[in-house]
Design a protein around this motif. Structure first.
Motif, PDB file in Angstrom:
ATOM      1  N   MET A 129      22.728 -84.556  -2.029  1.00 13.51           N
ATOM      2  CA  MET A 129      24.024 -84.235  -2.592  1.00 13.51           C
ATOM      3  C   MET A 129      25.028 -83.967  -1.476  1.00 13.51           C
ATOM      4  O   MET A 129      24.698 -83.335  -0.487  1.00 13.51           O
ATOM      5  CB  MET A 129      23.905 -82.965  -3.415  1.00 13.51           C
ATOM      6  CG  MET A 129      23.857 -83.183  -4.860  1.00 13.51           C
ATOM      7  SD  MET A 129      24.155 -81.632  -5.670  1.00 13.51           S
ATOM      8  CE  MET A 129      23.083 -81.828  -7.010  1.00 13.51           C
ATOM      9  N   THR A 130      26.195 -84.424  -1.682  1.00 15.96           N
ATOM     10  CA  THR A 130      27.221 -84.155  -0.687  1.00 15.96           C
ATOM     11  C   THR A 130      27.782 -82.753  -0.895  1.00 15.96           C
ATOM     12  O   THR A 130      27.558 -82.108  -1.929  1.00 15.96           O
ATOM     13  CB  THR A 130      28.344 -85.198  -0.785  1.00 15.96           C
ATOM     14  OG1 THR A 130      28.963 -85.070  -2.040  1.00 15.96           O
ATOM     15  CG2 THR A 130      27.820 -86.599  -0.579  1.00 15.96           C
ATOM     16  N   ILE A 131      28.512 -82.323   0.075  1.00 19.04           N
ATOM     17  CA  ILE A 131      29.095 -80.977   0.018  1.00 19.04           C
ATOM     18  C   ILE A 131      30.112 -80.878  -1.116  1.00 19.04           C
ATOM     19  O   ILE A 131      30.199 -79.858  -1.800  1.00 19.04           O
ATOM     20  CB  ILE A 131      29.735 -80.632   1.387  1.00 19.04           C
ATOM     21  CG1 ILE A 131      28.643 -80.529   2.439  1.00 19.04           C
ATOM     22  CG2 ILE A 131      30.520 -79.345   1.309  1.00 19.04           C
ATOM     23  CD1 ILE A 131      29.164 -80.322   3.842  1.00 19.04           C
ATOM     24  N   ILE A 132      30.842 -81.938  -1.352  1.00 16.31           N
ATOM     25  CA  ILE A 132      31.862 -81.926  -2.403  1.00 16.31           C
ATOM     26  C   ILE A 132      31.212 -81.768  -3.775  1.00 16.31           C
ATOM     27  O   ILE A 132      31.695 -81.009  -4.611  1.00 16.31           O
ATOM     28  CB  ILE A 132      32.701 -83.217  -2.351  1.00 16.31           C
ATOM     29  CG1 ILE A 132      33.295 -83.360  -0.988  1.00 16.31           C
ATOM     30  CG2 ILE A 132      33.683 -83.263  -3.485  1.00 16.31           C
ATOM     31  CD1 ILE A 132      34.753 -83.317  -0.836  1.00 16.31           C
ATOM     32  N   LYS A 133      30.128 -82.458  -4.012  1.00 15.69           N
ATOM     33  CA  LYS A 133      29.452 -82.361  -5.305  1.00 15.69           C
ATOM     34  C   LYS A 133      28.860 -80.969  -5.501  1.00 15.69           C
ATOM     35  O   LYS A 133      28.903 -80.423  -6.605  1.00 15.69           O
ATOM     36  CB  LYS A 133      28.357 -83.420  -5.433  1.00 15.69           C
ATOM     37  CG  LYS A 133      28.899 -84.803  -5.643  1.00 15.69           C
ATOM     38  CD  LYS A 133      27.799 -85.787  -5.912  1.00 15.69           C
ATOM     39  CE  LYS A 133      28.383 -87.180  -6.128  1.00 15.69           C
ATOM     40  NZ  LYS A 133      27.349 -88.156  -6.426  1.00 15.69           N
ATOM     41  N   ARG A 134      28.317 -80.385  -4.421  1.00 13.36           N
ATOM     42  CA  ARG A 134      27.791 -79.020  -4.528  1.00 13.36           C
ATOM     43  C   ARG A 134      28.910 -78.042  -4.837  1.00 13.36           C
ATOM     44  O   ARG A 134      28.760 -77.131  -5.659  1.00 13.36           O
ATOM     45  CB  ARG A 134      27.101 -78.607  -3.229  1.00 13.36           C
ATOM     46  CG  ARG A 134      25.689 -79.100  -3.129  1.00 13.36           C
ATOM     47  CD  ARG A 134      25.042 -78.628  -1.871  1.00 13.36           C
ATOM     48  NE  ARG A 134      24.654 -77.227  -1.983  1.00 13.36           N
ATOM     49  CZ  ARG A 134      24.265 -76.492  -0.969  1.00 13.36           C
ATOM     50  NH1 ARG A 134      24.236 -76.998   0.242  1.00 13.36           N
ATOM     51  NH2 ARG A 134      23.902 -75.257  -1.152  1.00 13.36           N
ATOM     52  N   LEU A 135      30.044 -78.207  -4.173  1.00 14.03           N
ATOM     53  CA  LEU A 135      31.193 -77.332  -4.399  1.00 14.03           C
ATOM     54  C   LEU A 135      31.703 -77.466  -5.835  1.00 14.03           C
ATOM     55  O   LEU A 135      32.023 -76.470  -6.488  1.00 14.03           O
ATOM     56  CB  LEU A 135      32.302 -77.657  -3.400  1.00 14.03           C
ATOM     57  CG  LEU A 135      33.536 -76.769  -3.458  1.00 14.03           C
ATOM     58  CD1 LEU A 135      33.171 -75.330  -3.140  1.00 14.03           C
ATOM     59  CD2 LEU A 135      34.587 -77.280  -2.504  1.00 14.03           C
ATOM     60  N   GLU A 136      31.773 -78.686  -6.328  1.00 16.31           N
ATOM     61  CA  GLU A 136      32.201 -78.907  -7.718  1.00 16.31           C
ATOM     62  C   GLU A 136      31.238 -78.241  -8.693  1.00 16.31           C
ATOM     63  O   GLU A 136      31.664 -77.609  -9.659  1.00 16.31           O
ATOM     64  CB  GLU A 136      32.296 -80.402  -8.016  1.00 16.31           C
ATOM     65  CG  GLU A 136      33.492 -81.068  -7.414  1.00 16.31           C
ATOM     66  CD  GLU A 136      33.516 -82.563  -7.699  1.00 16.31           C
ATOM     67  OE1 GLU A 136      32.548 -83.080  -8.303  1.00 16.31           O
ATOM     68  OE2 GLU A 136      34.503 -83.199  -7.317  1.00 16.31           O
ATOM     69  N   ARG A 137      29.940 -78.371  -8.446  1.00 23.33           N
ATOM     70  CA  ARG A 137      28.947 -77.760  -9.331  1.00 23.33           C
ATOM     71  C   ARG A 137      29.079 -76.236  -9.324  1.00 23.33           C
ATOM     72  O   ARG A 137      29.036 -75.594 -10.375  1.00 23.33           O
ATOM     73  CB  ARG A 137      27.544 -78.170  -8.916  1.00 23.33           C
ATOM     74  CG  ARG A 137      26.481 -77.519  -9.781  1.00 23.33           C
ATOM     75  CD  ARG A 137      25.135 -78.020  -9.454  1.00 23.33           C
ATOM     76  NE  ARG A 137      25.010 -79.329 -10.097  1.00 23.33           N
ATOM     77  CZ  ARG A 137      23.955 -80.097 -10.024  1.00 23.33           C
ATOM     78  NH1 ARG A 137      22.927 -79.717  -9.306  1.00 23.33           N
ATOM     79  NH2 ARG A 137      23.906 -81.242 -10.650  1.00 23.33           N
ATOM     80  N   ILE A 138      29.298 -75.654  -8.148  1.00 19.39           N
ATOM     81  CA  ILE A 138      29.459 -74.200  -8.048  1.00 19.39           C
ATOM     82  C   ILE A 138      30.719 -73.753  -8.773  1.00 19.39           C
ATOM     83  O   ILE A 138      30.716 -72.752  -9.489  1.00 19.39           O
ATOM     84  CB  ILE A 138      29.471 -73.765  -6.569  1.00 19.39           C
ATOM     85  CG1 ILE A 138      28.079 -73.942  -5.966  1.00 19.39           C
ATOM     86  CG2 ILE A 138      29.919 -72.316  -6.424  1.00 19.39           C
ATOM     87  CD1 ILE A 138      28.021 -73.736  -4.468  1.00 19.39           C
ATOM     88  N   LEU A 139      31.812 -74.491  -8.612  1.00 20.31           N
ATOM     89  CA  LEU A 139      33.064 -74.132  -9.290  1.00 20.31           C
ATOM     90  C   LEU A 139      32.931 -74.236 -10.806  1.00 20.31           C
ATOM     91  O   LEU A 139      33.461 -73.400 -11.542  1.00 20.31           O
ATOM     92  CB  LEU A 139      34.205 -75.010  -8.784  1.00 20.31           C
ATOM     93  CG  LEU A 139      34.703 -74.693  -7.376  1.00 20.31           C
ATOM     94  CD1 LEU A 139      35.756 -75.700  -6.960  1.00 20.31           C
ATOM     95  CD2 LEU A 139      35.235 -73.287  -7.300  1.00 20.31           C
ATOM     96  N   ILE A 140      32.229 -75.245 -11.279  1.00 19.36           N
ATOM     97  CA  ILE A 140      32.021 -75.392 -12.722  1.00 19.36           C
ATOM     98  C   ILE A 140      31.170 -74.239 -13.251  1.00 19.36           C
ATOM     99  O   ILE A 140      31.468 -73.665 -14.300  1.00 19.36           O
ATOM    100  CB  ILE A 140      31.393 -76.763 -13.041  1.00 19.36           C
ATOM    101  CG1 ILE A 140      32.415 -77.863 -12.793  1.00 19.36           C
ATOM    102  CG2 ILE A 140      30.889 -76.808 -14.483  1.00 19.36           C
ATOM    103  CD1 ILE A 140      31.856 -79.264 -12.881  1.00 19.36           C
TER     104      ILE A 140
END
Length: 61
Positions: free
Chosen positions: A1-12
């Protein structure tokens, strides 16, 4: 997973937790016995103690 996808998942996940906490707090504030202890304006207005303070007179008569 890229950092952006991890960040999006955390924000959601944070948004979902925030929404759940918001709903729970609104439910608790609808309970009258709980509202009495959380709403401080009733203490400032003097609703709880039932004692009447003498009114201040600004003009001497």
């Amino acid at each position: 997973m890229t950092i952006i996808k991890r960040l999006e998942r955390i924000l959601i996940q944070l948004a979902i937790v925030h929404f759940i906490l918001l709903i729970l707090s609104q439910v608790f504030l609808e309970i009258p016995s709980f509202k009495m202890y959380t709403n401080k304006s009733i203490y400032y207005e003097g609703v709880i103690n039932g004692e009447r303070e003498p009114a201040l007179e600004t003009i001497d008569r």
